[in-house]
Design a protein around this motif. Structure first.
Motif, short mmCIF file in Angstrom:
data_model
loop_
_atom_site.label_atom_id
_atom_site.label_comp_id
_atom_site.label_asym_id
_atom_site.label_seq_id
_atom_site.Cartn_x
_atom_site.Cartn_y
_atom_site.Cartn_z
N UNK A 20 8.55 -4.26 17.10
CA UNK A 20 9.75 -4.57 16.34
C UNK A 20 9.78 -3.86 15.01
N UNK A 21 10.49 -4.46 14.07
CA UNK A 21 10.74 -3.85 12.76
C UNK A 21 10.33 -4.84 11.68
N UNK A 22 9.64 -4.37 10.65
CA UNK A 22 9.23 -5.23 9.55
C UNK A 22 10.47 -5.76 8.84
N UNK A 23 10.59 -7.10 8.77
CA UNK A 23 11.75 -7.74 8.14
C UNK A 23 11.43 -8.27 6.74
N UNK A 24 10.17 -8.57 6.48
CA UNK A 24 9.74 -9.05 5.17
C UNK A 24 8.24 -8.89 5.07
N UNK A 25 7.75 -8.77 3.84
CA UNK A 25 6.31 -8.63 3.62
C UNK A 25 5.82 -9.80 2.79
N UNK A 26 4.57 -10.16 2.97
CA UNK A 26 4.01 -11.32 2.30
C UNK A 26 3.34 -11.01 0.99
N UNK A 27 3.70 -9.92 0.36
CA UNK A 27 3.10 -9.55 -0.91
C UNK A 27 3.24 -8.06 -1.13
N UNK A 28 2.85 -7.58 -2.30
CA UNK A 28 3.06 -6.16 -2.64
C UNK A 28 2.05 -5.20 -2.04
N UNK A 29 0.97 -5.71 -1.48
CA UNK A 29 -0.13 -4.84 -1.06
C UNK A 29 -0.37 -4.85 0.44
N UNK A 30 0.66 -5.04 1.23
CA UNK A 30 0.48 -5.08 2.68
C UNK A 30 0.33 -3.70 3.28
N UNK A 31 0.82 -2.67 2.57
CA UNK A 31 0.80 -1.31 3.14
C UNK A 31 1.99 -1.04 4.05
N UNK A 32 2.87 -2.02 4.22
CA UNK A 32 4.05 -1.86 5.07
C UNK A 32 5.30 -2.14 4.26
N UNK A 33 6.41 -1.55 4.73
CA UNK A 33 7.68 -1.72 4.05
C UNK A 33 8.72 -2.26 5.03
N UNK A 34 9.70 -2.97 4.49
CA UNK A 34 10.81 -3.45 5.32
C UNK A 34 11.46 -2.25 6.00
N UNK A 35 11.66 -2.36 7.30
CA UNK A 35 12.25 -1.27 8.09
C UNK A 35 11.25 -0.47 8.89
N UNK A 36 9.96 -0.61 8.60
CA UNK A 36 8.95 0.11 9.38
C UNK A 36 8.94 -0.39 10.82
N UNK A 37 8.84 0.54 11.76
CA UNK A 37 8.75 0.18 13.17
C UNK A 37 7.28 0.03 13.55
N UNK A 38 6.93 -1.14 14.07
CA UNK A 38 5.52 -1.47 14.29
C UNK A 38 5.34 -2.11 15.67
#
Length: 325
Positions: free
Chosen positions: A79-97
């Motif tokens: 799917x696609x990242x919809x939200x991150x649980x903090x600033x240091x996840x290494x992922x951004x909203x919209x990334x396909x994972x």
């Protein structure tokens, strides 16, 4: 995203047949530190799903997971990242994972949204759609982690894959080919022969017509993805010093294996969530060195029908639920 947010999910409130899978509203999860929220586009089915749906009655009590309803099944998401649980996840909203989520802990995948630990995530190969990517994680990692990470397979004599057309089997067959097997022998029912030769099998054995050990001998490695009470009948197909590895419970008669000089590696094939390993597998998928096969695709709301398809057996590749249609 408030506490009142909901999503569509398939949950079970009691163990039983496919009919216990209910498509309904459920609370939408929120990611914590080290996690992301994935808008799930597709989720892959695995044998674990139907074992869990029945309450793991097929497992010995001492190894039976303590999963209690209400329960959302499913570990393989794309799917696609919809939200991150903090600033240091290494992922951004919209990334396909894509990911094998939480395994062997509680599953979360038959839903519109899933919270995924950052350590489980890998970037979805651009060459794959979400449905194809969701078919990869558990089956692909099971074969990859064992053959490459644990067994350190780097070629050898004849290699046999039993149940070669299934999820784990069709990945194992391709990884053995890449690893340099001298001869690759695929075992499945007759309808899968063309498919398996297309994946690189040198020989094909239709187990519904001929017992494997009657037509195969001197194998260096036998990968059994089936197991069961008759699994010991595979032993004579191996040479003395050969190895039999299995990913399901089976009666392999250790005393008989010892007589034949066959090394058993039963119960040592346990897949684990790993974004790093999945990224390595993604690289093989991205350039076409291996490919994923789809048996069938069902909408999320028809998860019960997908489980009924699985119960029919003779699956070619993977069954997937499409969440975003």
């Amino acid at each position: 995203m408030g506490a009142e947010a909901t999503m569509k999910a398939v949950r079970l409130h009691a163990f039983g047949g496919p009919e216990v899978l209910v498509y309904e509203e459920a609370p939408r999860p929120e990611p914590g530190p080290g996690e992301v929220l994935v808008r799930v586009h597709a989720v892959g089915l695995n044998p674990l799903d139907w074992y869990a749906r029945r309450g793991f009655v097929d497992f010995p009590p001492e190894v039976r997971p303590d999963w209690r309803p209400p329960l959302i099944l499913g570990t393989d998401v794309s799917g696609v990242v919809a939200a991150v649980g903090g600033p240091d996840t290494g992922w951004s909203v919209g990334d396909e994972v894509f990911a094998l989520v939480n395994f062997p802990s509680r599953p979360v995948g038959y839903a519109e949204y899933a919270v995924v630990p950052v350590a489980d995530l890998a970037r979805k190969p651009a060459a794959l759609g979400h449905v194809e990517a969701a078919a990869v994680p558990m089956a692909g990692l099971t074969a990859f982690q064992f053959l490459h990470k644990r067994l350190g397979y780097d070629g050898g004599g004849p290699a046999v894959v039993v149940g070669a057309a299934g999820g784990v089997g069709h990945f194992a067959l391709q990884l053995l080919r890449l690893g340099g097997a001298e001869e690759l022998i695929a075992v499945a029912s007759g309808r899968h022969e063309e498919f398996l030769r297309g994946l690189g099998a040198d020989r094909f054995v239709d187990y519904t017509r001929t017992p494997v050990a009657e037509v195969v001998e001197g194998a260096d490695l036998l990968v059994d993805t089936v197991g069961g009470p008759e699994a010991h009948r595979l032993l004579p197909a191996l040479r003395r010093g050969g190895r039999l590895v299995s990913c399901f419970l089976g009666d392999y008669r250790p005393e008989r294996a010892a007589e034949l000089g066959v090394e058993l590696q039963q119960g040592r094939w346990q897949v684990r969530s790993s974004g790093a390993d999945l990224a390595e597998l993604a690289a093989l998928l991205a350039d076409g060195r291996i490919r994923v096969a789809l048996d069938s695709v069902y909408p999320l709301r028809e998860a019960a029908a997908a489980h009924r398809r699985a119960a029919q057996g003779h699956i070619q590749g993977k069954i997937v639920l499409s969440v975003v249609e």
